[in-house]
Design a protein around this motif. Structure first.
Motif, PDB file in Angstrom:
ATOM      1  N   LEU A 233      39.857  38.202  -6.329  1.00 19.08           N
ATOM      2  CA  LEU A 233      40.552  37.273  -7.225  1.00 19.08           C
ATOM      3  C   LEU A 233      40.882  38.008  -8.523  1.00 19.08           C
ATOM      4  CD1 LEU A 233      38.359  34.081  -6.690  1.00 19.08           C
ATOM      5  CD2 LEU A 233      40.241  34.961  -5.310  1.00 19.08           C
ATOM      6  N   VAL A 234      42.087  37.749  -9.036  1.00 17.39           N
ATOM      7  CA  VAL A 234      42.529  38.576 -10.167  1.00 17.39           C
ATOM      8  C   VAL A 234      43.012  37.802 -11.378  1.00 17.39           C
ATOM      9  CG1 VAL A 234      43.149  40.514  -8.691  1.00 17.39           C
ATOM     10  CG2 VAL A 234      44.858  38.760  -9.171  1.00 17.39           C
ATOM     11  N   ASP A 235      43.375  36.527 -11.218  1.00 15.68           N
ATOM     12  CA  ASP A 235      43.969  35.848 -12.373  1.00 15.68           C
ATOM     13  C   ASP A 235      43.523  34.395 -12.452  1.00 15.68           C
ATOM     14  OD1 ASP A 235      45.453  34.516 -10.408  1.00 15.68           O
ATOM     15  OD2 ASP A 235      47.162  35.890 -10.614  1.00 15.68           O
ATOM     16  N   ALA A 236      44.055  33.698 -13.458  1.00 19.77           N
ATOM     17  CA  ALA A 236      43.652  32.320 -13.712  1.00 19.77           C
ATOM     18  C   ALA A 236      44.011  31.403 -12.548  1.00 19.77           C
ATOM     19  CB  ALA A 236      44.298  31.818 -15.009  1.00 19.77           C
ATOM     20  N   GLU A 237      45.118  31.672 -11.889  1.00 21.07           N
ATOM     21  CA  GLU A 237      45.515  30.827 -10.762  1.00 21.07           C
ATOM     22  C   GLU A 237      44.514  30.942  -9.614  1.00 21.07           C
ATOM     23  OE1 GLU A 237      49.316  30.198  -7.743  1.00 21.07           O
ATOM     24  OE2 GLU A 237      49.541  31.385  -9.588  1.00 21.07           O
ATOM     25  N   ASP A 238      43.964  32.134  -9.422  1.00 22.49           N
ATOM     26  CA  ASP A 238      42.992  32.341  -8.354  1.00 22.49           C
ATOM     27  C   ASP A 238      41.703  31.563  -8.578  1.00 22.49           C
ATOM     28  OD1 ASP A 238      44.578  33.975  -6.867  1.00 22.49           O
ATOM     29  OD2 ASP A 238      43.724  35.852  -7.600  1.00 22.49           O
ATOM     30  N   VAL A 239      41.300  31.405  -9.817  1.00 20.74           N
ATOM     31  CA  VAL A 239      40.019  30.749 -10.098  1.00 20.74           C
ATOM     32  C   VAL A 239      40.186  29.255 -10.367  1.00 20.74           C
ATOM     33  CG1 VAL A 239      39.041  32.879 -11.005  1.00 20.74           C
ATOM     34  CG2 VAL A 239      40.098  31.258 -12.587  1.00 20.74           C
ATOM     35  N   ASP A 240      41.389  28.754 -10.263  1.00 13.42           N
ATOM     36  CA  ASP A 240      41.627  27.335 -10.500  1.00 13.42           C
ATOM     37  C   ASP A 240      40.804  26.488  -9.524  1.00 13.42           C
ATOM     38  OD1 ASP A 240      42.866  25.003 -11.555  1.00 13.42           O
ATOM     39  OD2 ASP A 240      44.218  24.966  -9.823  1.00 13.42           O
ATOM     40  N   GLY A 241      40.057  25.553 -10.032  1.00  6.47           N
ATOM     41  CA  GLY A 241      39.248  24.664  -9.202  1.00  6.47           C
ATOM     42  C   GLY A 241      37.819  25.114  -9.003  1.00  6.47           C
ATOM     43  N   LEU A 242      37.518  26.391  -9.248  1.00  4.63           N
ATOM     44  CA  LEU A 242      36.156  26.876  -9.016  1.00  4.63           C
ATOM     45  C   LEU A 242      35.171  26.303 -10.036  1.00  4.63           C
ATOM     46  CD1 LEU A 242      36.776  30.613  -8.062  1.00  4.63           C
ATOM     47  CD2 LEU A 242      36.550  28.621  -6.574  1.00  4.63           C
ATOM     48  N   GLY A 243      35.661  26.042 -11.254  1.00  2.65           N
ATOM     49  CA  GLY A 243      34.786  25.434 -12.259  1.00  2.65           C
ATOM     50  C   GLY A 243      34.294  24.071 -11.821  1.00  2.65           C
ATOM     51  N   GLY A 244      35.168  23.287 -11.177  1.00  2.00           N
ATOM     52  CA  GLY A 244      34.751  21.976 -10.680  1.00  2.00           C
ATOM     53  C   GLY A 244      33.698  22.078  -9.592  1.00  2.00           C
ATOM     54  N   VAL A 245      33.820  23.093  -8.742  1.00  2.00           N
ATOM     55  CA  VAL A 245      32.816  23.307  -7.697  1.00  2.00           C
ATOM     56  C   VAL A 245      31.472  23.655  -8.322  1.00  2.00           C
ATOM     57  CG1 VAL A 245      32.165  24.798  -5.776  1.00  2.00           C
ATOM     58  CG2 VAL A 245      34.523  23.979  -5.982  1.00  2.00           C
ATOM     59  N   LEU A 246      31.482  24.527  -9.318  1.00  2.00           N
ATOM     60  CA  LEU A 246      30.233  24.900  -9.976  1.00  2.00           C
ATOM     61  C   LEU A 246      29.606  23.713 -10.707  1.00  2.00           C
ATOM     62  CD1 LEU A 246      31.242  28.420 -11.331  1.00  2.00           C
ATOM     63  CD2 LEU A 246      29.726  27.912  -9.412  1.00  2.00           C
ATOM     64  N   ARG A 247      30.446  22.839 -11.247  1.00  2.00           N
ATOM     65  CA  ARG A 247      29.909  21.641 -11.904  1.00  2.00           C
ATOM     66  C   ARG A 247      29.215  20.735 -10.883  1.00  2.00           C
ATOM     67  NH1 ARG A 247      31.394  20.560 -17.050  1.00  2.00           N
ATOM     68  NH2 ARG A 247      32.930  21.964 -17.980  1.00  2.00           N
ATOM     69  N   ALA A 332      27.001  32.913  12.174  1.00  2.00           N
ATOM     70  CA  ALA A 332      27.345  32.212  10.936  1.00  2.00           C
ATOM     71  C   ALA A 332      28.421  31.169  11.218  1.00  2.00           C
ATOM     72  CB  ALA A 332      27.821  33.204   9.893  1.00  2.00           C
ATOM     73  N   GLU A 333      28.379  30.095  10.442  1.00  2.00           N
ATOM     74  CA  GLU A 333      29.370  29.029  10.566  1.00  2.00           C
ATOM     75  C   GLU A 333      30.102  28.890   9.244  1.00  2.00           C
ATOM     76  OE1 GLU A 333      27.876  25.408  12.433  1.00  2.00           O
ATOM     77  OE2 GLU A 333      26.035  26.494  12.881  1.00  2.00           O
ATOM     78  N   THR A 334      31.418  28.694   9.334  1.00  2.00           N
ATOM     79  CA  THR A 334      32.249  28.607   8.137  1.00  2.00           C
ATOM     80  C   THR A 334      32.929  27.252   8.078  1.00  2.00           C
ATOM     81  OG1 THR A 334      32.646  30.987   8.089  1.00  2.00           O
ATOM     82  CG2 THR A 334      34.199  29.600   6.890  1.00  2.00           C
ATOM     83  N   VAL A 335      32.818  26.610   6.918  1.00  2.00           N
ATOM     84  CA  VAL A 335      33.485  25.336   6.658  1.00  2.00           C
ATOM     85  C   VAL A 335      34.702  25.605   5.785  1.00  2.00           C
ATOM     86  CG1 VAL A 335      33.236  23.009   5.734  1.00  2.00           C
ATOM     87  CG2 VAL A 335      31.260  24.174   6.726  1.00  2.00           C
ATOM     88  N   ASP A 336      35.859  25.150   6.238  1.00  2.00           N
ATOM     89  CA  ASP A 336      37.095  25.302   5.477  1.00  2.00           C
ATOM     90  C   ASP A 336      37.320  24.040   4.658  1.00  2.00           C
ATOM     91  OD1 ASP A 336      39.646  25.660   4.497  1.00  2.00           O
ATOM     92  OD2 ASP A 336      40.517  26.293   6.406  1.00  2.00           O
ATOM     93  N   LEU A 337      37.241  24.166   3.334  1.00  2.00           N
ATOM     94  CA  LEU A 337      37.415  23.009   2.446  1.00  2.00           C
ATOM     95  C   LEU A 337      38.869  22.774   2.070  1.00  2.00           C
ATOM     96  CD1 LEU A 337      34.335  23.408   0.075  1.00  2.00           C
ATOM     97  CD2 LEU A 337      34.503  22.242   2.269  1.00  2.00           C
ATOM     98  N   GLY A 338      39.784  23.560   2.637  1.00  2.00           N
ATOM     99  CA  GLY A 338      41.200  23.312   2.433  1.00  2.00           C
ATOM    100  C   GLY A 338      41.742  23.897   1.144  1.00  2.00           C
ATOM    101  N   THR A 339      42.922  23.452   0.783  1.00  2.00           N
ATOM    102  CA  THR A 339      43.656  24.029  -0.346  1.00  2.00           C
ATOM    103  C   THR A 339      43.687  23.139  -1.581  1.00  2.00           C
ATOM    104  OG1 THR A 339      45.742  23.083   0.478  1.00  2.00           O
ATOM    105  CG2 THR A 339      45.146  25.292   1.259  1.00  2.00           C
ATOM    106  N   GLU A 340      43.243  21.886  -1.463  1.00  2.00           N
ATOM    107  CA  GLU A 340      43.315  20.959  -2.597  1.00  2.00           C
ATOM    108  C   GLU A 340      42.067  21.123  -3.465  1.00  2.00           C
ATOM    109  OE1 GLU A 340      43.784  16.180  -3.546  1.00  2.00           O
ATOM    110  OE2 GLU A 340      44.030  16.928  -1.488  1.00  2.00           O
ATOM    111  N   ALA A 341      42.226  21.825  -4.574  1.00  2.00           N
ATOM    112  CA  ALA A 341      41.078  22.167  -5.416  1.00  2.00           C
ATOM    113  C   ALA A 341      40.332  20.926  -5.906  1.00  2.00           C
ATOM    114  CB  ALA A 341      41.530  23.022  -6.597  1.00  2.00           C
ATOM    115  N   ALA A 342      41.057  19.851  -6.210  1.00  2.00           N
ATOM    116  CA  ALA A 342      40.413  18.651  -6.727  1.00  2.00           C
ATOM    117  C   ALA A 342      39.476  18.022  -5.699  1.00  2.00           C
ATOM    118  CB  ALA A 342      41.467  17.635  -7.165  1.00  2.00           C
TER     119      ALA A 342
END
Length: 561
Positions: A233-247, A332-342
């Motif tokens: 990940l390199v820019d602000a667009e890449d990290v969009d939504g990750l703050g909500g996950v951490l919260r 290992a099992e992977t869950v795809d949470l999709g593209t909608e960051a919200a």
């Protein structure tokens, strides 16, 4: 094991075919599961069996005749009573009970099931029924305080209040499945009319997954920490939504860590710039040249966890994925949470990756002012209902067995890992690898590895004991129990093993040196308890003296048992 997400398509026919193939080719090796329902519950079997199988072994499932819950529980010669069940699943629909008697009828059925499960030594899983699909009063029913919806809610909550704090009992809410799927997609009135099957296959699929999920949680199959990989990940667009996950992770009480290579530092700065509160939400962050797998292993060792106890979150292109490894082994099992960051936080919650079961008797997580909390005794402790299980009965019902033997070959490496990784039940004085090798060599030293199993599965190597003879003393150099095996009576079994070896050495005292690490209070509290000293009494002689000795001056002086 993650829960399947409601909106992710699943080939149900393939799951049923896989179950049929397993029945033809695999002998039952997992728990014996009984299903009692007020409706035809056979469609639940393939989904529950496939969700619970795999590393835990194919379960042997017994389905009682529909709408015979009370009879099956009370008849000592019923098929369920003779099945030797490890798990009893009970699902009573409100619609099969008399209208106007739900608040009394539903708790009565589940109480009968509870007492049967106690007699049989089985774990009880009660399926809280869904709300009725249709109200004869229509929309007007919303206005009635004693209408069908209100009565159904009262009955459900009466069962939850009665059972939620009992040991060896778990609840699974069918309404959560029905609500997520929607009534039209969930109910099957025509099939119920002709075959007493009220729900469509999707409902049974998700209900089976939820039941299996609870049983896996009981066996310790959950993640205890999260690692967010910022690699690539390199820019602000890449990290969009990750703050909500951490919260969300912080609010859920999940320790979270950010990982990545040197190239991820830019993304880290963008994430902090977008959400300055992020550093306060994290336990730690680290960036180095190693790959994420090596970083996760190092993180797990520092936390006293196995690598499988940590879920790895990654953003790949526009999608967020979560990768976990089942506690019982397997890929290992992977869950795809999709593209909608919200939607990522809610989907992460729905996947159940970090779920954990409540501890019976523990204080409520969020006590409500004025809410009923049950009767209390003179000492202020909650009074248990008549016939409730004690902790001893709970442990006895698990059928815990521990097999101690000298380690073989590669198991020495496993012992070294346990000595380093274990943090909760340990003396806090780790042995060096050379000392482990010396103990394994024999002479006046003993090294034992304990494998633990209970009625629901094999926990694997879970106990390490290292003993050395010093004159008339048997010095315990290592006493380690893994977290999944704690609190099941394994501590007492291990202490008896120590006493037996101390007697064989010709010693008359057991000396345990410890260092308070701030996290090993479970071990120290047990060793100070009467159970530790009492478990050294063997049939061939008087009990040995036990001496618990602090290794650092700030802890205190010698503490006799």
């Amino acid at each position: 094991m993650p829960l399947p997400l409601i909106d992710v398509p699943v080939d149900l026919r393939a799951l049923r075919a896989a179950h049929q193939a397993a029945e033809r080719t695999e002998p039952p090796g997992g728990p014996r599961v009984g299903i009692m329902a007020s409706y035809t519950a056979d469609p639940l079997v393939p989904y529950l069996a496939t969700a619970l199988g795999g590393a835990y072994g194919r379960p042997d499932v017994h389905v009682a005749p529909y709408n015979q819950i009370v009879q099956e529980c009370l008849d000592p010669d019923s098929g369920s009573a003779r099945a030797g069940l490890d798990v009893l699943v009970v699902a009573q629909r409100l619609e099969e009970l008399e209208d106007g008697a739900w608040a009394a009828g539903l708790p009565a059925v589940t109480e009968v099931a509870y007492r049967a499960a106690v007699r049989w030594g089985a774990t009880l899983v009660v399926v809280l029924p869904g709300l009725p699909a249709a109200d004869p009063l229509g929309v007007a029913g919303d206005c009635w305080s004693d209408g069908r919806t209100a009565a159904a809610s009262a009955a459900r909550e009466a069962v939850r209040a009665a059972l939620a704090d009992r040991p060896n009992v778990h609840l699974v809410d069918l309404e959560a499945v029905l609500r997520s799927l929607g009534a039209a997609r969930a109910h099957h009135p025509a099939l119920y009319q002709y075959a007493k099957v009220p729900y469509r296959e999707e409902v049974f699929h998700h209900l089976g997954a939820r039941i299996a999920h609870v049983l896996r949680l009981r066996a310790g199959d959950t993640c205890h920490a999260a690692a967010l990989d910022l690699g690539g990940l390199v820019d602000a667009e890449d990290v969009d939504g990750l703050g909500g996950v951490l919260r969300w992770l912080s609010a859920a009480g999940v320790p979270s860590h950010v990982l990545g290579g040197p190239d991820a530092v830019t993304a880290w700065r963008e994430l902090v710039a977008a959400d300055p509160a992020v550093p306060a939400l994290l336990s730690d962050w680290r960036f180095d040249d190693r790959g994420p797998d090596a970083q996760v292993r190092d993180l797990a060792a520092g936390l006293g966890l196995a690598a499988r106890d940590i879920a790895l979150l990654r953003r790949l292109e526009d999608r967020l994925t979560v990768t976990v490894r089942p506690a019982g082994g397997g890929p290992a099992e992977t869950v795809d949470l999709g593209t909608e960051a919200a939607a990522w936080p809610s989907l992460l919650a729905a996947a159940g990756v970090f779920d954990r079961l409540p501890v019976p008797g523990a204080p409520a997580r969020r006590p409500q002012q004025g809410s009923p909390v049950g009767s209390v005794g003179d000492d202020g402790a909650p009074e248990q209902p008549a016939g409730a299980l004690s902790l001893a009965s709970f442990i006895a019902g698990l059928g815990v067995e521990t097999d101690f033997r000298p380690p073989r070959g590669a198991e020495i490496a496993k012992i070294n890992d346990m000595l380093v990784a274990s943090k909760e039940f340990t003396l806090g004085v780790p042995m060096a690898p050379a000392e482990v090798d010396a103990a394994a060599a024999g002479g006046d030293r003993v090294l034992r590895l304990g494998r633990v199993r209970d009625r629901l599965g094999d926990l694997g190597p879970s106990v390490v004991l290292a003993l050395a003879k010093d004159g008339s003393d048997c010095v315990v150099e290592a006493f380690v129990i893994s977290c999944p095996a704690m609190g099941k009576g394994v501590e007492v079994q291990a202490m008896r093993e120590i006493a037996a070896h101390a007697r064989a050495m010709g010693t008359d005292r057991i000396v345990l040196g410890y260092r308070d690490t701030g996290r090993n209070h479970a071990a120290v509290d047990f060793l100070r308890s009467p159970a530790a000293g009492g478990s050294t009494e063997l049939p061939d002689g008087a009990p040995l003296d036990v001496l618990l000795r602090a290794e650092t001056s700030e802890i205190g002086a010698v503490i006799p048992s």
